[in-house]
Design a protein around this motif. Sequence first.
Motif, PDB file in Angstrom:
ATOM      1  N   GLY A 136       1.682   6.997  -0.463  1.00 33.02           N
ATOM      2  CA  GLY A 136       2.129   7.245   0.904  1.00 33.02           C
ATOM      3  C   GLY A 136       2.680   8.629   1.100  1.00 33.02           C
ATOM      4  O   GLY A 136       2.508   9.258   2.148  1.00 33.02           O
ATOM      5  N   TYR A 171      -7.036  -6.843   7.521  1.00 34.87           N
ATOM      6  CA  TYR A 171      -5.720  -6.628   6.919  1.00 34.87           C
ATOM      7  C   TYR A 171      -5.269  -7.841   6.114  1.00 34.87           C
ATOM      8  O   TYR A 171      -4.825  -7.709   4.965  1.00 34.87           O
ATOM      9  CB  TYR A 171      -4.699  -6.319   8.017  1.00 34.87           C
ATOM     10  CG  TYR A 171      -3.274  -6.259   7.528  1.00 34.87           C
ATOM     11  CD1 TYR A 171      -2.816  -5.173   6.803  1.00 34.87           C
ATOM     12  CD2 TYR A 171      -2.383  -7.303   7.795  1.00 34.87           C
ATOM     13  CE1 TYR A 171      -1.508  -5.114   6.352  1.00 34.87           C
ATOM     14  CE2 TYR A 171      -1.084  -7.258   7.342  1.00 34.87           C
ATOM     15  CZ  TYR A 171      -0.641  -6.157   6.624  1.00 34.87           C
ATOM     16  OH  TYR A 171       0.655  -6.123   6.168  1.00 34.87           O
ATOM     17  N   SER A 178       5.567   3.795  11.323  1.00 33.62           N
ATOM     18  CA  SER A 178       5.017   2.845  10.357  1.00 33.62           C
ATOM     19  C   SER A 178       5.038   3.397   8.942  1.00 33.62           C
ATOM     20  O   SER A 178       5.410   2.695   7.993  1.00 33.62           O
ATOM     21  CB  SER A 178       3.575   2.483  10.746  1.00 33.62           C
ATOM     22  OG  SER A 178       3.523   1.902  12.008  1.00 33.62           O
ATOM     23  N   ARG A 179       4.623   4.652   8.782  1.00 38.49           N
ATOM     24  CA  ARG A 179       4.503   5.219   7.436  1.00 38.49           C
ATOM     25  C   ARG A 179       5.860   5.301   6.752  1.00 38.49           C
ATOM     26  O   ARG A 179       6.002   4.904   5.580  1.00 38.49           O
ATOM     27  CB  ARG A 179       3.845   6.598   7.520  1.00 38.49           C
ATOM     28  CG  ARG A 179       3.465   7.185   6.162  1.00 38.49           C
ATOM     29  CD  ARG A 179       2.902   8.585   6.326  1.00 38.49           C
ATOM     30  NE  ARG A 179       2.261   9.038   5.088  1.00 38.49           N
ATOM     31  CZ  ARG A 179       0.996   9.376   4.973  1.00 38.49           C
ATOM     32  NH1 ARG A 179       0.196   9.294   6.018  1.00 38.49           N
ATOM     33  NH2 ARG A 179       0.498   9.794   3.830  1.00 38.49           N
ATOM     34  N   GLY A 225       2.965  -3.529   8.012  1.00 34.21           N
ATOM     35  CA  GLY A 225       1.540  -3.275   7.840  1.00 34.21           C
ATOM     36  C   GLY A 225       0.711  -3.807   8.996  1.00 34.21           C
ATOM     37  O   GLY A 225      -0.245  -3.173   9.450  1.00 34.21           O
ATOM     38  N   TRP A 242       1.052  -1.505  11.928  1.00 33.47           N
ATOM     39  CA  TRP A 242       0.292  -0.285  11.631  1.00 33.47           C
ATOM     40  C   TRP A 242      -1.182  -0.507  11.959  1.00 33.47           C
ATOM     41  O   TRP A 242      -1.825   0.311  12.633  1.00 33.47           O
ATOM     42  CB  TRP A 242       0.471   0.069  10.154  1.00 33.47           C
ATOM     43  CG  TRP A 242      -0.185   1.337   9.690  1.00 33.47           C
ATOM     44  CD1 TRP A 242      -1.359   1.893  10.126  1.00 33.47           C
ATOM     45  CD2 TRP A 242       0.316   2.222   8.685  1.00 33.47           C
ATOM     46  NE1 TRP A 242      -1.634   3.039   9.444  1.00 33.47           N
ATOM     47  CE2 TRP A 242      -0.621   3.265   8.551  1.00 33.47           C
ATOM     48  CE3 TRP A 242       1.424   2.209   7.864  1.00 33.47           C
ATOM     49  CZ2 TRP A 242      -0.457   4.308   7.634  1.00 33.47           C
ATOM     50  CZ3 TRP A 242       1.587   3.250   6.954  1.00 33.47           C
ATOM     51  CH2 TRP A 242       0.669   4.279   6.845  1.00 33.47           C
ATOM     52  N   ARG A 261      -1.651  10.593   8.874  1.00 29.40           N
ATOM     53  CA  ARG A 261      -2.330   9.855   9.930  1.00 29.40           C
ATOM     54  C   ARG A 261      -2.798  10.846  10.973  1.00 29.40           C
ATOM     55  O   ARG A 261      -2.095  11.792  11.296  1.00 29.40           O
ATOM     56  CB  ARG A 261      -1.398   8.826  10.582  1.00 29.40           C
ATOM     57  CG  ARG A 261      -1.035   7.704   9.635  1.00 29.40           C
ATOM     58  CD  ARG A 261      -0.195   6.671  10.344  1.00 29.40           C
ATOM     59  NE  ARG A 261      -0.921   6.036  11.442  1.00 29.40           N
ATOM     60  CZ  ARG A 261      -0.431   5.055  12.168  1.00 29.40           C
ATOM     61  NH1 ARG A 261       0.767   4.605  11.935  1.00 29.40           N
ATOM     62  NH2 ARG A 261      -1.132   4.517  13.149  1.00 29.40           N
ATOM     63  N   ALA A 299       8.871  -0.034  12.403  1.00 23.26           N
ATOM     64  CA  ALA A 299       7.441   0.238  12.234  1.00 23.26           C
ATOM     65  C   ALA A 299       6.733   0.431  13.560  1.00 23.26           C
ATOM     66  O   ALA A 299       5.679   1.083  13.620  1.00 23.26           O
ATOM     67  CB  ALA A 299       6.770  -0.891  11.450  1.00 23.26           C
ATOM     68  N   GLY A 356      -3.045   3.082   5.103  1.00 22.51           N
ATOM     69  CA  GLY A 356      -2.159   1.935   5.242  1.00 22.51           C
ATOM     70  C   GLY A 356      -2.570   0.780   4.354  1.00 22.51           C
ATOM     71  O   GLY A 356      -1.732   0.155   3.699  1.00 22.51           O
ATOM     72  N   ILE A 393       6.990   1.808   5.615  1.00 22.07           N
ATOM     73  CA  ILE A 393       6.335   1.317   4.397  1.00 22.07           C
ATOM     74  C   ILE A 393       6.832   2.069   3.163  1.00 22.07           C
ATOM     75  O   ILE A 393       7.036   1.474   2.093  1.00 22.07           O
ATOM     76  CB  ILE A 393       4.804   1.447   4.523  1.00 22.07           C
ATOM     77  CG1 ILE A 393       4.276   0.528   5.624  1.00 22.07           C
ATOM     78  CG2 ILE A 393       4.121   1.099   3.197  1.00 22.07           C
ATOM     79  CD1 ILE A 393       4.338  -0.943   5.295  1.00 22.07           C
TER      80      ILE A 393
END
Length: 395
Positions: free
Chosen positions: A389, A347, A282-283, A328, A331, A395, A278, A223, A286
């Motif tokens: 990604g 982050y 989440s992935r 993000g 995530w 994940r 998200a 991420g 993004i």
Amino acid sequence: MSSTVSTTAVDDSRTTPRRWAAVAVLSLSTFLVVTSEMLPIGVLTPMAEGLGISTGATGSSLTVTGLVAAVTAPLVPRLLGGLDRRAVLAVAMVVLALGNALTALASGFAFMVLSRVILGLAMGTVWGMAAAVTTRLVAPRDVALSVSFVIGGVAAASVAGVPLGTMVGDSLGWRAAFTALAVAALVLAAALTVALPRLPRPAASAGDDGPAPALLTPAVAIGLAMVALLVTAHFAAYTYVRPVLEEHSGLAPTAIAPLLLVYGLFGLAGNFLAGATAARRSRLTILTLAGGIALAVALSALSGQTSWVAWVWIALWGAAYGGVSVAGQLWMTRAVPHRVEQIAGLYVGVFTASIALGALLGGVVVEAAGLVLLLWSAAALALVSLLVGVFGPRR
């Protein structure tokens, strides 16, 4: 300590109106710190003229602020100990006021750099703590929405902060715009003191001396890599969006503020849409945002003097980038839920470092090769984020 924390945490199934008011004040705080950081984008040309430096050097002020915030945000959670987070946030807003006031008084590059260092300290503290604090203000079912509101302050800075600051700068001068930000920061410092409850160190973090690498799970690493590449690409190009609109797209200076307003409105919509998606995926969120930014920047390079196309790519760009921060952030907090302050600080540190790197790389490329190559380079970097990604570890 645990008995004190229990009086400030929200354990019931409903968030009270007073707690939502506290979330609103936090949102205004993130709005103001990001407006303070990004305003040089909207007043880049007159600010450069007033300081007697190039637009590239003026744009580097974002690099200074981002670097300082990148160092500050991860360190703050470890240095706070048992300090009341409410008091820390209020003091940070006072520091923000000082940074903006010094920017308004700047007479050259060195003075401006000093003011932006001070502003970066405040920005790293407020932005780094905001998401972690808001999760303590609301009921568990409202966490994703509250984070969207707080991070929505980032998108709202583009909707209202930067365009309004640009209009103030165009009518009263860029120094007046930074002076207004300084006054607003002092008002919010008082509002934070009143609206927030007492917030000592979270119980889950008390006595937590675990090493920082424990935060870097595979989910966090992939991420962070995607967000770092995407934010770098965005700010390499967006820092110079005003020269792009004026010189490459051939628009009059009076059209810049409305275009930035369109960018911000779509960014705000993208923030809440990405926050909703998200929370579950989440992935994919993004990845979609990365594709949108790559396409928007490529369109800005292709459009040339076709001015109406600028309205299309600026809207797409705003919608795509508007969702990056909240997606993000969600995530990260869901990947390491037991160390929210630490992962939020890490982050934001990576995020703001990427802002600094993007502004720096953008300045180097635009001075050496011009705006068009800068735009294509940024689009390519956003595409790299998308590929990371797609092909990176799951994940």
